[in-house]
Design a protein around this motif. Structure first.
Motif, short mmCIF file in Angstrom:
data_model
loop_
_atom_site.label_atom_id
_atom_site.label_comp_id
_atom_site.label_asym_id
_atom_site.label_seq_id
_atom_site.Cartn_x
_atom_site.Cartn_y
_atom_site.Cartn_z
N LEU A 301 -17.32 -5.22 -33.78
CA LEU A 301 -15.93 -4.87 -34.04
C LEU A 301 -15.02 -6.06 -33.82
O LEU A 301 -15.27 -6.89 -32.94
N GLN A 303 -10.57 -6.95 -33.87
CA GLN A 303 -9.19 -6.53 -34.10
C GLN A 303 -8.41 -7.73 -34.59
O GLN A 303 -8.14 -8.67 -33.85
N PHE A 326 -17.73 3.94 -35.43
CA PHE A 326 -16.65 3.58 -34.53
C PHE A 326 -15.53 4.60 -34.65
O PHE A 326 -15.49 5.41 -35.60
N PHE A 328 -11.07 5.13 -33.58
CA PHE A 328 -9.82 4.47 -33.18
C PHE A 328 -8.69 5.48 -33.27
O PHE A 328 -8.85 6.58 -33.83
N THR A 431 -5.15 1.56 -31.71
CA THR A 431 -5.55 1.45 -30.31
C THR A 431 -6.88 2.17 -30.10
O THR A 431 -7.40 2.85 -30.99
N LEU A 432 -7.42 2.02 -28.88
CA LEU A 432 -8.66 2.70 -28.48
C LEU A 432 -9.75 2.55 -29.53
O LEU A 432 -10.42 3.51 -29.92
N PHE A 433 -9.94 1.32 -29.97
CA PHE A 433 -10.92 0.97 -31.00
C PHE A 433 -12.24 0.67 -30.32
O PHE A 433 -12.34 -0.29 -29.54
N HIS A 434 -13.26 1.48 -30.56
CA HIS A 434 -14.55 1.23 -29.89
C HIS A 434 -15.69 1.80 -30.71
O HIS A 434 -15.50 2.64 -31.61
N ALA A 435 -16.90 1.34 -30.41
CA ALA A 435 -18.10 1.78 -31.11
C ALA A 435 -18.51 3.17 -30.65
O ALA A 435 -18.22 3.59 -29.52
N THR A 436 -19.21 3.88 -31.53
CA THR A 436 -19.77 5.18 -31.17
C THR A 436 -21.25 5.19 -31.55
O THR A 436 -21.67 4.55 -32.51
N ASP A 439 -23.77 1.09 -27.77
CA ASP A 439 -22.88 0.21 -27.03
C ASP A 439 -22.70 -1.11 -27.78
O ASP A 439 -23.65 -1.65 -28.34
N VAL A 440 -21.47 -1.62 -27.78
CA VAL A 440 -21.23 -2.95 -28.33
C VAL A 440 -21.79 -3.99 -27.37
O VAL A 440 -21.52 -3.95 -26.16
#
Length: 666
Positions: A301, A303, A326, A328, A431-436, A439-440
């Motif tokens: 990921l 940004q 991911f 967000f 915001t709150l951008f993360h992998a699902t 784990d990154v």
């Protein structure tokens, strides 16, 4: 308090005099140990990209090379832009760069799949020539390499006549070096292994009229993307340090004083992206810094801005049964782009499913908002069964994305990954951008600094402060950026998807380093992918400037992650310190003096430089040697050890000038 790993003690209840005495001892301990504040505020650079006319290019890059191709004393700039057209900028002085590409090149020579490149006067005629490497059509085809001979008014491709076409080479970064000591530069083609059984050459020796392939370097692997010169043994002769991938090796060092070159056991196995050699503690020995990063995980990921994100999902047989993607949050209207990183994985709107009902957009670029009909919820999908991108609005302001691939597409004999890329731009903050689903994997890795102790490399990375902030080190340059008579470091920090803030480490005169807050004014860009950094004094004021390229476009970076890359030119704002710059002109040696070792003594301090041609991974610094002199207005002695073995000394040289040193004899 703890400094460089050494505890400095803790005060209990003591008298004022005892505390003052402790403070005096503590200060002395700090000075003697090289301990310093972990971070300092200092304005070193300013962004002048737009002023110099470099802000109009947006897209992929593949490094940069500085060289005075027109012989007017000003460094000019060549950039290949990988699959886009190359550009040649002539330095006009007065803070002006002019695009003169079409004046010097045939159009067909600037539009290929272009990789690394480097300037050098290979035929010793007083004009810089240019080698341009290319790929090999997906690792199994053929693409001729290019050698531009400088005719004065044109740069003409003479690769066929010179014998360096190397069409089968899957080449990456070149290096000019005189391996046989005959005063003519030979040519190394850094390369990755082909995907078939062909083994094209790495090295070409230059004879009296043409080059011929040679196999005197015994590499442990067929993947050697770049080599650079480094004097690590203390014998006043350059060694060859090569990055090696595979065969349980990461690097090989060769002693070039022996024919054929002999491999040296100097470095432990340690992966790295780029290297910089310099005498960081001014003891007369060149030390070694390795910029390093960890590999990507299946979900990566980045940004690019407060309202823009980019993601890359690589599905392999090891994770094909996982639901990966991911999520967000954003309340705005979204513009979404979906693309396949590999041509074999072509994506279309039929593979994209939106909301609980699985509606399909009209194309792979589309808009969404929380009010888009049917966008609520996630589309149904099965992992390992079909190729698809699934997007849903699952909560107020929350978006989720999943990517799947069929297990059959990953069978033996087919590409080992299915790779999808997505970019999202919103009219509101993301915001709150993360992998699902996975784990990154952090790409930050500790750098390694090896101090040279009479030909033995001793790691002192943490002791000298280079890992106070760990970054994903993609590229690195060394130079005396504040002209205080010691060499500093600038690290280009980036993942393969998404960038980080770059890192400026200032040397505190003893080989220990401090972080400069906000990178001293050159933090870099969040858009694109970090590619290369090069040093040059482009405005001639005696202070080293930087050019950063932000469109790295190899492997998983190719495509959406790199298509918003470009250049950033950072001018050094300078200070009151003096300087000296040296151009070498070989006569018995190669005309560029590549392989020479230069020592400059001023104020009782001797600084050492190796003329390495400026080449490192994906970049070529301007090869003019630069020395900061602090408050010294005169140099006491200059010693040049030429590749021919000639030793030349000069006395009483004034500061603040470009000095041309010509090798004695013919």
């Amino acid at each position: 308090m703890r400094c460089n790993g050494v505890p400095l003690g803790r005060r209990g209840r003591q008298s004022r005099s005892a505390i003052l005495a402790f403070g005096t001892l503590l200060t002395a301990a700090i000075v003697l140990s090289g301990c310093s504040k972990p971070e300092v505020s200092l304005a070193v650079f300013e962004d002048v990209t737009a002023e110099y006319g470099l802000g109009d290019y947006v897209g992929m890059t593949y490094g940069a090379a500085w060289g005075d191709f027109d012989g007017d004393g000003l460094p000019d700039l060549y950039v290949t832009n990988h699959l886009n057209e190359a550009r040649l900028y002539r330095n006009l002085g007065g803070r002006r760069l002019e695009d003169v590409t079409n004046n010097y090149f045939a159009h067909e020579d600037i539009v290929a799949d272009k990789h690394g490149f480097a300037w050098a006067d290979y035929d010793n005629d007083g004009r810089l020539d240019l080698v341009q490497l290319t790929g090999a059509v997906r690792g199994v085809g053929a693409e001729p390499k290019i050698l531009f001979h400088n005719e004065g008014d044109r740069l003409v491709n003479v690769a066929a006549a010179a014998g360096v076409l190397n069409p089968d080479g899957r080449t990456r970064m070149p290096l000019w070096v005189d391996l046989d000591g005959d005063g003519r530069l030979d040519l190394f083609h850094g390369a990755e292994a082909r995907l078939d059984d062909k083994n094209p050459p790495f090295l070409y020796f230059q004879g009296k009229s043409t080059f011929a392939a040679a196999a005197i370097l015994q590499f442990a692997s067929r993947t050697v993307p770049f080599c650079a010169l480094a004097e690590l043994t203390g014998d006043n002769h350059p060694d060859l340090l090569c990055r090696v991938v595979g065969a349980h090796r990461s690097a090989q060092v060769f002693d070039l004083t022996i024919r054929p070159p002999r491999e040296l056991d100097l470095l432990p196995a340690t992966a790295f992206e780029d290297m910089a050699t310099a005498d960081f503690d001014n003891d007369g020995n060149l030390d070694l810094f390795l910029a390093r990063k960890n590999p990507l995980g299946p979900v990566a990921l980045g940004q690019e801005s407060p309202t823009g994100i980019v993601a890359d999902i690589a599905i392999s047989k090891n994770n094909v049964d996982k639901s990966m993607g991911f999520s967000f949050r954003s309340s705005g209207t979204l513009k979404v782009q979906v693309a396949a990183a590999n041509a074999n994985d072509a994506i279309s709107a039929t593979h994209i499913h939106l909301g609980r009902q699985g509606a399909r957009p009209s194309s792979a670029t589309f808009e969404l908002s929380p009010t888009t009909p049917g966008i609520g919820g996630m589309p149904p999908h099965e992992v390992g069964k079909e190729r698809g991108v699934y997007i849903g609005h699952t909560a107020p302001d929350k978006w989720e994305v999943r990517v799947t691939a069929p297990r059959s597409a990953l069978e033996l004999g087919k590409p080992n990954t299915q790779q999808m890329q997505l970019r999202v731009d919103s009219t509101a903050a993301i915001t709150l951008f993360h992998a699902t689903g996975v784990d990154v994997q952090p790409e930050e890795a500790p750098a390694r600094l090896f101090m040279n102790r009479a030909g033995k490399l001793i790691e002192e990375s943490d002791k000298r402060g280079v890992n106070r902030r760990q970054v994903s080190g993609m590229n690195v340059v060394a130079g005396d950026f504040d002209n205080d008579m010691d060499v500093d470091l600038y690290i280009l920090a980036s993942g393969n998807i998404g960038q980080q803030q770059n890192l400026l480490l200032l040397n505190n005169r003893s080989g220990h380093f401090q972080i400069v807050k906000d990178t001293g004014g050159a933090p870099g860009s969040l858009a694109g992918v970090g590619d290369s950094v090069t040093t040059v004094d482009f405005d001639g004021d005696g202070f080293l400037d930087l050019l950063v390229t932000n469109g790295e476009s190899m492997g998983r970076s190719l495509g959406l992650p790199s298509d918003r890359g470009g250049y950033q030119l950072f001018r050094n704002v300078g200070n009151g310190n003096h300087w000296l710059k040296i151009d070498l002109e070989g006569t018995r040696s190669n005309r560029d003096g590549i392989g020479a070792i230069v020592r400059v003594t001023a104020g009782g301090v001797t600084q050492t430089r190796l003329q390495d041609g400026g080449v490192h991974h994906r970049g070529q610094n301007h090869s003019r040697l630069h020395f900061g002199l602090a408050k010294q207005a005169q140099v006491e002695k200059i010693t040049v050890r030429w590749p021919s073995g000639v030793v030349q000394e000069l006395q009483g040289t004034k500061a603040n000038q470009v000095l041309r040193v010509k090798e004695p004899g013919t």
